[in-house]
Design a protein around this motif. Structure first.
Motif, PDB file in Angstrom:
ATOM      1  N   GLY A 155       0.815  -1.208   0.000  1.00 19.04           N
ATOM      2  CA  GLY A 155       0.000   0.000   0.000  1.00 19.04           C
ATOM      3  C   GLY A 155       0.846   1.254   0.000  1.00 19.04           C
ATOM      4  N   ALA A 156       0.168   2.385  -0.011  1.00 14.87           N
ATOM      5  CA  ALA A 156       0.847   3.674  -0.068  1.00 14.87           C
ATOM      6  C   ALA A 156       1.492   4.025   1.268  1.00 14.87           C
ATOM      7  N   ILE A 157       2.623   4.712   1.202  1.00  9.47           N
ATOM      8  CA  ILE A 157       3.250   5.246   2.413  1.00  9.47           C
ATOM      9  C   ILE A 157       2.338   6.342   2.961  1.00  9.47           C
ATOM     10  N   PRO A 158       1.917   6.259   4.220  1.00 10.57           N
ATOM     11  CA  PRO A 158       0.959   7.241   4.750  1.00 10.57           C
ATOM     12  C   PRO A 158       1.556   8.653   4.810  1.00 10.57           C
ATOM     13  N   TYR A 159       0.819   9.612   4.300  1.00 13.30           N
ATOM     14  CA  TYR A 159       1.292  10.996   4.342  1.00 13.30           C
ATOM     15  C   TYR A 159       1.347  11.524   5.772  1.00 13.30           C
ATOM     16  N   CYS A 160       0.579  10.896   6.680  1.00 12.68           N
ATOM     17  CA  CYS A 160       0.529  11.390   8.060  1.00 12.68           C
ATOM     18  C   CYS A 160       1.841  11.176   8.807  1.00 12.68           C
ATOM     19  N   LEU A 161       2.783  10.425   8.224  1.00 12.77           N
ATOM     20  CA  LEU A 161       4.101  10.318   8.843  1.00 12.77           C
ATOM     21  C   LEU A 161       4.746  11.692   8.991  1.00 12.77           C
ATOM     22  N   CYS A 162       4.398  12.587   8.080  1.00 12.30           N
ATOM     23  CA  CYS A 162       4.957  13.940   8.138  1.00 12.30           C
ATOM     24  C   CYS A 162       4.453  14.716   9.347  1.00 12.30           C
ATOM     25  N   LYS A 163       3.408  14.219   9.987  1.00 14.72           N
ATOM     26  CA  LYS A 163       2.848  14.917  11.142  1.00 14.72           C
ATOM     27  C   LYS A 163       3.606  14.604  12.429  1.00 14.72           C
ATOM     28  N   LEU A 164       4.567  13.690  12.348  1.00 13.84           N
ATOM     29  CA  LEU A 164       5.356  13.356  13.534  1.00 13.84           C
ATOM     30  C   LEU A 164       6.457  14.399  13.688  1.00 13.84           C
ATOM     31  N   PRO A 165       6.344  15.285  14.669  1.00 13.72           N
ATOM     32  CA  PRO A 165       7.257  16.434  14.736  1.00 13.72           C
ATOM     33  C   PRO A 165       8.689  16.079  15.105  1.00 13.72           C
ATOM     34  N   SER A 166       8.890  14.899  15.726  1.00 12.65           N
ATOM     35  CA  SER A 166      10.224  14.558  16.224  1.00 12.65           C
ATOM     36  C   SER A 166      10.880  13.425  15.460  1.00 12.65           C
ATOM     37  N   ILE A 167      10.232  12.924  14.415  1.00 15.47           N
ATOM     38  CA  ILE A 167      10.769  11.761  13.713  1.00 15.47           C
ATOM     39  C   ILE A 167      12.115  12.108  13.078  1.00 15.47           C
ATOM     40  N   GLY A 202      12.580   0.435   4.119  1.00 15.70           N
ATOM     41  CA  GLY A 202      13.192  -0.289   3.016  1.00 15.70           C
ATOM     42  C   GLY A 202      12.784  -1.748   2.937  1.00 15.70           C
ATOM     43  N   SER A 203      12.928  -2.313   1.737  1.00 15.45           N
ATOM     44  CA  SER A 203      12.676  -3.736   1.476  1.00 15.45           C
ATOM     45  C   SER A 203      11.262  -4.149   1.861  1.00 15.45           C
ATOM     46  N   ASN A 204      10.287  -3.430   1.309  1.00 14.35           N
ATOM     47  CA  ASN A 204       8.884  -3.791   1.427  1.00 14.35           C
ATOM     48  C   ASN A 204       8.262  -3.714   0.030  1.00 14.35           C
ATOM     49  N   TYR A 205       6.960  -3.518  -0.036  1.00 10.97           N
ATOM     50  CA  TYR A 205       6.262  -3.411  -1.328  1.00 10.97           C
ATOM     51  C   TYR A 205       5.412  -2.146  -1.344  1.00 10.97           C
ATOM     52  N   LEU A 206       5.932  -1.101  -0.748  1.00 11.44           N
ATOM     53  CA  LEU A 206       5.181   0.133  -0.576  1.00 11.44           C
ATOM     54  C   LEU A 206       5.158   0.952  -1.865  1.00 11.44           C
ATOM     55  N   THR A 207       4.074   1.708  -2.031  1.00 10.80           N
ATOM     56  CA  THR A 207       3.900   2.539  -3.220  1.00 10.80           C
ATOM     57  C   THR A 207       3.908   4.016  -2.830  1.00 10.80           C
ATOM     58  N   ASN A 208       3.786   4.870  -3.840  1.00 12.46           N
ATOM     59  CA  ASN A 208       3.914   6.312  -3.629  1.00 12.46           C
ATOM     60  C   ASN A 208       2.905   6.848  -2.619  1.00 12.46           C
ATOM     61  N   PRO A 209       3.340   7.758  -1.760  1.00 11.84           N
ATOM     62  CA  PRO A 209       2.387   8.473  -0.905  1.00 11.84           C
ATOM     63  C   PRO A 209       1.652   9.528  -1.723  1.00 11.84           C
ATOM     64  N   ASP A 210       0.691  10.171  -1.106  1.00 17.91           N
ATOM     65  CA  ASP A 210       0.035  11.324  -1.733  1.00 17.91           C
ATOM     66  C   ASP A 210       0.952  12.522  -1.528  1.00 17.91           C
ATOM     67  N   TYR A 211       1.823  12.762  -2.519  1.00 12.67           N
ATOM     68  CA  TYR A 211       2.842  13.800  -2.362  1.00 12.67           C
ATOM     69  C   TYR A 211       2.234  15.173  -2.103  1.00 12.67           C
ATOM     70  N   SER A 212       1.025  15.408  -2.603  1.00 16.37           N
ATOM     71  CA  SER A 212       0.401  16.722  -2.431  1.00 16.37           C
ATOM     72  C   SER A 212       0.065  17.005  -0.970  1.00 16.37           C
ATOM     73  N   ARG A 213       0.013  15.968  -0.151  1.00 18.01           N
ATOM     74  CA  ARG A 213      -0.344  16.146   1.254  1.00 18.01           C
ATOM     75  C   ARG A 213       0.863  16.036   2.181  1.00 18.01           C
ATOM     76  N   LEU A 214       2.040  15.833   1.605  1.00 21.97           N
ATOM     77  CA  LEU A 214       3.245  15.750   2.428  1.00 21.97           C
ATOM     78  C   LEU A 214       3.692  17.142   2.846  1.00 21.97           C
ATOM     79  N   SER A 215       4.207  17.227   4.045  1.00 16.46           N
ATOM     80  CA  SER A 215       4.694  18.497   4.577  1.00 16.46           C
ATOM     81  C   SER A 215       6.136  18.322   5.037  1.00 16.46           C
ATOM     82  N   PRO A 216       6.862  19.409   5.281  1.00 13.36           N
ATOM     83  CA  PRO A 216       8.270  19.301   5.679  1.00 13.36           C
ATOM     84  C   PRO A 216       8.464  18.448   6.930  1.00 13.36           C
TER      85      PRO A 216
END
Length: 411
Positions: free
Chosen positions: A105-117, A123-137
């Motif tokens: 499945g897609a990499i969740p865009y909500c990972l960008c919401k983790l302020p301290s990550i 790596g080495s999975n079967y993940l697909t593109n996230p919704d790049y339009s919803r990614l933040s710094p």
């Protein structure tokens, strides 16, 4: 038959009901994700039963206050998606390592919401593109690996907002197009950059030379064209530099010798022409030098004898001529020497027998003459010697006959 979606939600409700009154949102989020996975056998310790908290669960690390700060499950054999994980329940997460599983499945865009990550390894999975339009710094991110997945498209522009990146690995996906010129300016702290085994194209940006802290630059197995950028020979900190399996052409610049910290230089399977620069002798820390299958010509410079740390020298499938310089005997660390399919001539220098660590020697399809040095047959370390299609004279050293016989028995 119970529908899978109904069963999924029923399982979540059951887990929540089993949780004691002190269960935290981060524990419930972990249990919910576990319930969504098709294979979670390695997470047997993740249970709401008993008095223990999630801080004692396999792969989970908490700080002194009980906040989940690391989730590290490399090679845990997990099968399922990430979109059922409520990352917002773990706002203190600094490290997420889920490499080497079967996540889809897609990499969740909500990972960008983790302020301290700071560490993200999917790596080495079967993940697909996230919704790049919803990614933040992701300003805290220092380590990012999404290698060996099913990602594609242009270089992800959101990476340019991850200004504290030290390690970036996008290898073995299907990214295409050019490397952004702004990459070096926006991520000046990069130490490791791996874009290998994609479909990146165009010329290699000279702006990469601005990455003054870079130790590893891996660009092999793409579709890069143009010449070897002269500016990259000013990257004095580089230890690993691989450009093999591209469509690069032109000569290898004399400035290559300035890369005196290099340990690995891979230029195999390109269209480089011209002679080997004399300056290569300055790379005294080099352990692997791969130039197989290019269009190089001219003689092997005697300066190779200065490369005393070299273990692999692959110059086969070129148009090199002249003789093997006797200085090759100074390369006492050499284990593999491949000079086959060139136009080398003359006698094999007796100094080659000084290479006590040599276990692979390929001299086939050249124009060598004279006798084969007798001491080559007295060595016990050779695993493979190729001498065919030359004009050697005299008898084959007895030891080489035994090596050939031993190999034929194993086949």
């Amino acid at each position: 038959m119970v529908q899978p979606k109904i069963l999924f939600y029923a399982t979540i409700v059951l887990l929540v009901c089993m949780s004691n009154a002190t269960s935290t949102p981060q524990e419930l989020a972990l249990l919910q994700w576990k319930a969504s996975l098709a294979d979670a056998n390695s997470l047997s310790s993740w249970s709401p039963e008993g008095n223990s908290t999630c801080c004692s669960w396999f792969g989970v690390t908490c700080d002194a206050a009980g906040h989940v700060v690391e989730l590290s499950l490399p090679g845990a054999g997990l099968s399922g998606k990430l979109d059922a994980f409520d990352f917002a329940a773990s706002p203190n997460l600094t490290k997420l390592n889920l490499k080497n599983s079967s996540l889809v499945g897609a990499i969740p865009y909500c990972l960008c919401k983790l302020p301290s990550i700071a560490w993200l390894d999917l790596g080495s999975n079967y993940l697909t593109n996230p919704d790049y339009s919803r990614l933040s710094p992701m300003p805290a991110l220092e380590y990012m690996s999404v290698s060996r997945n099913k990602l594609n498209g242009a270089f992800p522009q959101f990476i340019l907002s991850c200004t504290n990146l030290i390690f970036l690995d996008l290898s073995k996906n299907a990214f295409n197009g050019p490397i952004p010129d702004l990459l070096a300016k926006m991520t000046p702290n990069l130490v490791h950059l791996n874009l290998s085994s994609n479909r990146f194209s165009g010329t290699i940006p000279i702006s990469l030379a601005q990455l003054s802290k870079l130790l590893e630059l891996r660009l092999r197995s793409n579709i890069f064209s143009g010449g070897f950028p002269e500016m990259l020979t000013t990257m004095y900190t580089l230890q690993v530099f691989t450009l093999g399996n591209n469509s690069l052409s032109g000569s290898i610049p004399m400035g290559i010798g300035n890369l005196t910290s290099l340990q690995v230089l891979g230029l195999t399977n390109n269209n480089f022409t011209g002679p080997l620069p004399m300056s290569i002798g300055k790379m005294k820390h080099l352990r692997a030098f791969h130039l197989f299958n290019n269009n190089l010509n001219g003689a092997i410079p005697p300066a190779v004898g200065n490369m005393t740390a070299l273990q692999q020298l692959f110059l086969g499938n070129n148009n090199l001529n002249g003789t093997i310089p006797p200085e090759i005997g100074n390369m006492t660390a050499l284990q593999q020497l491949d000079l086959r399919n060139n136009q080398l001539e003359g006698e094999v220098p007796a100094t080659i027998t000084l290479l006590q660590n040599l276990n692979y020697l390929a001299l086939g399809t050249n124009r060598f003459t004279g006798t084969i040095p007798l001491d080559l047959g007295r060595r016990q370390t050779h695993n493979l010697i190729g001498l065919a299609n030359n004009s050697f004279s005299g008898e084959l050293p007895q030891g080489l006959f035994y090596i050939r016989s031993a190999r034929s028995k194993q086949q």
